[in-house]
Scaffold this motif. Structure first.
Motif, PDB file in Angstrom:
ATOM      1  N   THR A  39       2.029  -2.016   5.534  1.00 26.98           N
ATOM      2  CA  THR A  39       2.614  -1.692   4.234  1.00 26.98           C
ATOM      3  C   THR A  39       2.908  -2.919   3.383  1.00 26.98           C
ATOM      4  O   THR A  39       3.330  -2.781   2.243  1.00 26.98           O
ATOM      5  CB  THR A  39       3.928  -0.903   4.425  1.00 26.98           C
ATOM      6  N   ALA A  40       2.694  -4.108   3.906  1.00 28.67           N
ATOM      7  CA  ALA A  40       2.972  -5.315   3.137  1.00 28.67           C
ATOM      8  C   ALA A  40       1.955  -5.456   2.007  1.00 28.67           C
ATOM      9  O   ALA A  40       0.820  -4.993   2.097  1.00 28.67           O
ATOM     10  CB  ALA A  40       2.921  -6.549   4.036  1.00 28.67           C
ATOM     11  N   GLU A  41       2.387  -6.101   0.927  1.00 23.12           N
ATOM     12  CA  GLU A  41       1.475  -6.310  -0.198  1.00 23.12           C
ATOM     13  C   GLU A  41       0.327  -7.244   0.192  1.00 23.12           C
ATOM     14  O   GLU A  41      -0.798  -7.071  -0.254  1.00 23.12           O
ATOM     15  CB  GLU A  41       2.237  -6.895  -1.387  1.00 23.12           C
ATOM     16  N   ILE A  42       0.639  -8.228   1.021  1.00 20.81           N
ATOM     17  CA  ILE A  42      -0.376  -9.173   1.458  1.00 20.81           C
ATOM     18  C   ILE A  42      -0.705  -8.862   2.914  1.00 20.81           C
ATOM     19  O   ILE A  42       0.104  -9.082   3.802  1.00 20.81           O
ATOM     20  CB  ILE A  42       0.137 -10.618   1.351  1.00 20.81           C
ATOM     21  N   ARG A  43      -1.879  -8.299   3.143  1.00 18.72           N
ATOM     22  CA  ARG A  43      -2.340  -8.038   4.501  1.00 18.72           C
ATOM     23  C   ARG A  43      -3.852  -8.175   4.515  1.00 18.72           C
ATOM     24  O   ARG A  43      -4.495  -8.079   3.469  1.00 18.72           O
ATOM     25  CB  ARG A  43      -1.889  -6.686   5.001  1.00 18.72           C
ATOM     26  N   ALA A  92       5.225 -11.845   6.055  1.00 17.37           N
ATOM     27  CA  ALA A  92       5.132 -10.451   5.603  1.00 17.37           C
ATOM     28  C   ALA A  92       6.139  -9.608   6.378  1.00 17.37           C
ATOM     29  O   ALA A  92       5.794  -8.954   7.361  1.00 17.37           O
ATOM     30  CB  ALA A  92       3.716  -9.931   5.805  1.00 17.37           C
TER      31      ALA A  92
END
Length: 129
Positions: A39-43, A92
């Protein structure tokens, strides 16, 4: 080369190598969980995840067959996964659980390889085969 009875060619048990195989599978599952359920913006995207998983997937057959050189490579890959997962766990926070799962699996895999390597070295040094 593996011998009947769950032993390597040197006479050591295959259990540590099977445990390392399970840890590589857990690393793969962790990254797939991160890809599909993160669910992190940066993955990582699909291509990055695939590139990250190639080393873990490549060593699984050799580990399952009990090859020592493959175990050494898997231990090095585990250190890489530990470095990446530990860094990403704090970068994250939303996906920290997935990254910590990967970091724990990589740590266990490396420690098992270390233990198995010490036992192998002692066995070969003693001259028993």
């Amino acid at each position: 080369m593996t011998l009947p009875g769950g032993r390597t060619a040197e006479g050591l048990p295959l259990l540590p190598l099977k445990l390392m195989t399970a840890m590589q599978g857990l690393i793969v599952a962790g990254y797939l969980g991160l890809l599909l359920g993160g669910t992190a913006e940066i993955r990582p995207g699909a291509l990055t995840t695939l590139l990250m998983l190639l080393p873990a997937i490549a060593v699984i057959p050799g580990l399952w067959r009990g090859h020592y050189k493959t175990m050494v490579w898997a231990a090095l890959f585990d250190l890489f996964y530990l470095l990446v997962a530990a860094t990403d766990a704090w970068a994250a926070p939303a996906d920290r659980g997935w990254h910590l799962l990967i970091a724990i699996a990589a740590t266990v895999g490396f420690l098992v390889a270390w233990w198995h390597s010490i036992r192998r070295r002692r066995l070969l040094k003693s001259g028993r085969r």
